[in-house]
Design an enzyme around this catalytic site. Structure first.
Site, PDB file in Angstrom:
ATOM      1  N   ARG A  23       0.820  -1.217   0.000  1.00 12.94           N
ATOM      2  CA  ARG A  23       0.000   0.000   0.000  1.00 12.94           C
ATOM      3  C   ARG A  23       0.852   1.265   0.000  1.00 12.94           C
ATOM      4  O   ARG A  23       0.356   2.350  -0.299  1.00 12.94           O
ATOM      5  CB  ARG A  23      -0.957  -0.009   1.210  1.00 12.94           C
ATOM      6  CG  ARG A  23      -2.134  -0.946   1.020  1.00 12.94           C
ATOM      7  CD  ARG A  23      -2.993  -1.044   2.268  1.00 12.94           C
ATOM      8  NE  ARG A  23      -2.386  -1.906   3.277  1.00 12.94           N
ATOM      9  CZ  ARG A  23      -2.996  -2.276   4.403  1.00 12.94           C
ATOM     10  NH1 ARG A  23      -4.219  -1.845   4.657  1.00 12.94           N
ATOM     11  NH2 ARG A  23      -2.382  -3.069   5.272  1.00 12.94           N
TER      12      ARG A  23
ATOM     13  N   LYS B  74     -15.842   6.555  -1.991  1.00 12.40           N
ATOM     14  CA  LYS B  74     -15.677   6.811  -0.556  1.00 12.40           C
ATOM     15  C   LYS B  74     -14.762   8.005  -0.324  1.00 12.40           C
ATOM     16  O   LYS B  74     -13.895   8.322  -1.144  1.00 12.40           O
ATOM     17  CB  LYS B  74     -15.104   5.576   0.148  1.00 12.40           C
ATOM     18  CG  LYS B  74     -13.644   5.270  -0.200  1.00 12.40           C
ATOM     19  CD  LYS B  74     -13.144   4.040   0.523  1.00 12.40           C
ATOM     20  CE  LYS B  74     -11.694   3.739   0.106  1.00 12.40           C
ATOM     21  NZ  LYS B  74     -11.197   2.496   0.700  1.00 12.40           N
TER      22      LYS B  74
ATOM     23  N   HIS C 172      -1.161  -4.793  -4.847  1.00 15.32           N
ATOM     24  CA  HIS C 172      -2.053  -3.653  -4.609  1.00 15.32           C
ATOM     25  C   HIS C 172      -1.977  -2.652  -5.758  1.00 15.32           C
ATOM     26  O   HIS C 172      -2.977  -1.992  -6.069  1.00 15.32           O
ATOM     27  CB  HIS C 172      -1.672  -2.977  -3.294  1.00 15.32           C
ATOM     28  CG  HIS C 172      -2.623  -1.910  -2.869  1.00 15.32           C
ATOM     29  ND1 HIS C 172      -3.943  -2.157  -2.554  1.00 15.32           N
ATOM     30  CD2 HIS C 172      -2.448  -0.561  -2.719  1.00 15.32           C
ATOM     31  CE1 HIS C 172      -4.548  -1.029  -2.218  1.00 15.32           C
ATOM     32  NE2 HIS C 172      -3.666  -0.043  -2.313  1.00 15.32           N
TER      33      HIS C 172
ATOM     34  N   THR D   9      -9.484  -3.796   7.826  1.00 19.13           N
ATOM     35  CA  THR D   9     -10.396  -3.705   8.970  1.00 19.13           C
ATOM     36  C   THR D   9     -11.841  -3.966   8.565  1.00 19.13           C
ATOM     37  O   THR D   9     -12.729  -3.990   9.418  1.00 19.13           O
ATOM     38  CB  THR D   9     -10.306  -2.321   9.629  1.00 19.13           C
ATOM     39  OG1 THR D   9     -10.689  -1.323   8.675  1.00 19.13           O
ATOM     40  CG2 THR D   9      -8.893  -2.044  10.120  1.00 19.13           C
ATOM     41  N   ALA D  10     -12.092  -4.126   7.261  1.00 18.12           N
ATOM     42  CA  ALA D  10     -13.429  -4.409   6.706  1.00 18.12           C
ATOM     43  C   ALA D  10     -14.413  -3.255   6.872  1.00 18.12           C
ATOM     44  O   ALA D  10     -15.609  -3.432   6.654  1.00 18.12           O
ATOM     45  CB  ALA D  10     -14.021  -5.693   7.298  1.00 18.12           C
ATOM     46  N   GLY D  11     -13.914  -2.076   7.218  1.00 19.55           N
ATOM     47  CA  GLY D  11     -14.785  -0.914   7.351  1.00 19.55           C
ATOM     48  C   GLY D  11     -15.401  -0.506   6.026  1.00 19.55           C
ATOM     49  O   GLY D  11     -16.610  -0.299   5.914  1.00 19.55           O
ATOM     50  N   THR D  12     -14.570  -0.410   4.987  1.00 15.15           N
ATOM     51  CA  THR D  12     -15.050   0.013   3.664  1.00 15.15           C
ATOM     52  C   THR D  12     -15.990  -1.014   3.062  1.00 15.15           C
ATOM     53  O   THR D  12     -17.083  -0.686   2.585  1.00 15.15           O
ATOM     54  CB  THR D  12     -13.848   0.237   2.713  1.00 15.15           C
ATOM     55  OG1 THR D  12     -13.013   1.272   3.235  1.00 15.15           O
ATOM     56  CG2 THR D  12     -14.329   0.638   1.325  1.00 15.15           C
TER      57      THR D  12
ATOM     58  N   ARG E 283     -12.250   9.294   2.787  1.00 15.70           N
ATOM     59  CA  ARG E 283     -11.658   8.856   4.054  1.00 15.70           C
ATOM     60  C   ARG E 283     -11.418  10.042   4.989  1.00 15.70           C
ATOM     61  O   ARG E 283     -10.936  11.094   4.568  1.00 15.70           O
ATOM     62  CB  ARG E 283     -10.317   8.149   3.805  1.00 15.70           C
ATOM     63  CG  ARG E 283     -10.450   6.729   3.271  1.00 15.70           C
ATOM     64  CD  ARG E 283      -9.134   5.987   3.452  1.00 15.70           C
ATOM     65  NE  ARG E 283      -9.152   4.649   2.874  1.00 15.70           N
ATOM     66  CZ  ARG E 283      -9.634   3.586   3.484  1.00 15.70           C
ATOM     67  NH1 ARG E 283     -10.163   3.697   4.686  1.00 15.70           N
ATOM     68  NH2 ARG E 283      -9.595   2.400   2.902  1.00 15.70           N
TER      69      ARG E 283
ATOM     70  N   ASP F 144     -14.483   1.148  -3.872  1.00 13.25           N
ATOM     71  CA  ASP F 144     -13.910   2.484  -4.081  1.00 13.25           C
ATOM     72  C   ASP F 144     -13.446   2.601  -5.528  1.00 13.25           C
ATOM     73  O   ASP F 144     -13.185   1.597  -6.196  1.00 13.25           O
ATOM     74  CB  ASP F 144     -12.748   2.767  -3.111  1.00 13.25           C
ATOM     75  CG  ASP F 144     -11.611   1.778  -3.267  1.00 13.25           C
ATOM     76  OD1 ASP F 144     -10.886   1.860  -4.272  1.00 13.25           O
ATOM     77  OD2 ASP F 144     -11.445   0.918  -2.378  1.00 13.25           O
TER      78      ASP F 144
END
Length: 314
Positions: free
Chosen positions: A99, A195, A133, A226-229, A197, A172
């Site tokens: 990343r 999205k 990535h 973190t699986a938030g998105t 951030r 995204d």
């Protein structure tokens, strides 16, 4: 003049042994014997417990956190070069630090380039990895990089679901190219989630571009941390009238509270490969093995054959 075929030997780091064992089973060979000795202060030493002189050595190790996985791989490469291996190939189903692939603000590190430099300095002759990535990371290396795609595993699984009114989505816009490849191959619509951030790993706002009314949606991503998105996107798509939402990602980083978020979200299934071991408990998670694909790639590299023919698409 007859070309010399160097024997294959496959070894594994501590956390990727499950993958190496599957690969060896596919190839019909035994996993090589290697020892990692740990000292009281956390330092460790790598030693091969069998001769590898003149061999084509494949070292299987994903470099997910903590840093010990990367350090193990570097020491394995160094030990193999010092033991007179003919060639040393790093098999990295998950390439960590990917990343950090560009300088997007002042005074930041570019971790992906640093890792590439470390692997090269250690003496690696080739790298086999999967779903980087960012594709440009291949250019950070001065040695050949075989970049595999999990689509070879995911597409047959998606087709086996026989979902009517299928729609592909991306959580995204950065993943639009990857998602578009799936949508184009399957000949289904593409929807984008945009999205914003607040900071790393925190999504402030998200909107949907496209129509998902009455659709069975599959979200496509390269990794879930973190699986938030992905959870927010799944819930948003359901609120927009989607019939069901599934998600697939190549790499299950799944830092806490990721599993809890997936379990509490409205998605019916989260699909990963086994590039990173997933050890949490979730009835929603399905893990598909990429060991047969990697084993086939190793066989092709060993026999100087093209690997591009195994791609469904890139």
């Amino acid at each position: 003049m007859k070309s010399i075929i160097h024997p294959i030997k496959i070894f594994s780091g501590t956390k990727s042994r499950y993958m190496a064992e599957e690969i060896c089973k596919e190839l019909g060979i035994e996993l090589g014997k290697m020892n990692i000795t740990h000292f009281a202060d956390g330092e460790f030493e790598v030693s091969f417990e069998e001769p590898i002189r003149g061999c084509e050595v494949y070292l299987v190790q994903s470099t997910f956190p903590n840093c010990d996985n990367l350090m193990e791989l570097l020491l394995m490469i160094d030990a193999a070069k010092r033991a007179s291996a003919h060639s040393v190939i790093a098999v990295m189903p998950y390439f960590g630090w990917a990343r950090q692939d560009r300088k997007d603000k002042p005074r930041v590190s570019i971790g992906a380039k640093l890792v590439a430099n470390l692997l090269t300095a250690a003496g690696v002759d080739r790298v086999i990895t999967m779903d980087l990535h960012a594709d440009q990371i291949q250019g950070f290396f001065d040695v050949p990089v075989d970049h595999l795609y999990a689509s070879s595993v995911f597409i047959p699984y998606i087709q086996s679901l026989n979902l009517p009114d299928l729609c592909i989505a991306t959580p995204d816009v950065g993943g639009a190219k990857r998602a578009n490849s799936y949508a184009k191959y399957l000949n289904v619509p593409l929807v984008l989630c945009h999205k914003q951030r607040a900071k790393a790993n925190v999504v402030a706002d998200m909107t949907v571009i496209g129509d998902v009314e009455g659709k069975n949606v599959i979200l496509i991503d390269d990794m879930v941390d973190t699986a938030g998105t992905i959870s927010k996107a799944a819930d948003l798509l359901m609120s927009k009238g989607a019939k069901s939402v599934r998600a697939l990602a190549s790499h299950a980083i799944m830092s806490d509270p990721a599993t809890e978020r997936v379990n509490n979200s409205e998605m019916v299934e989260m699909i990963f490969t086994n590039s990173i071991p997933y050890t949490k408990d979730s009835k929603k998670v399905t893990v598909l093995s990429v060991a047969p694909m990697i084993a086939d790639t190793i066989s092709r590299v060993h026999n100087n054959q093209s690997i591009s023919s195994q791609y469904i698409f890139k």
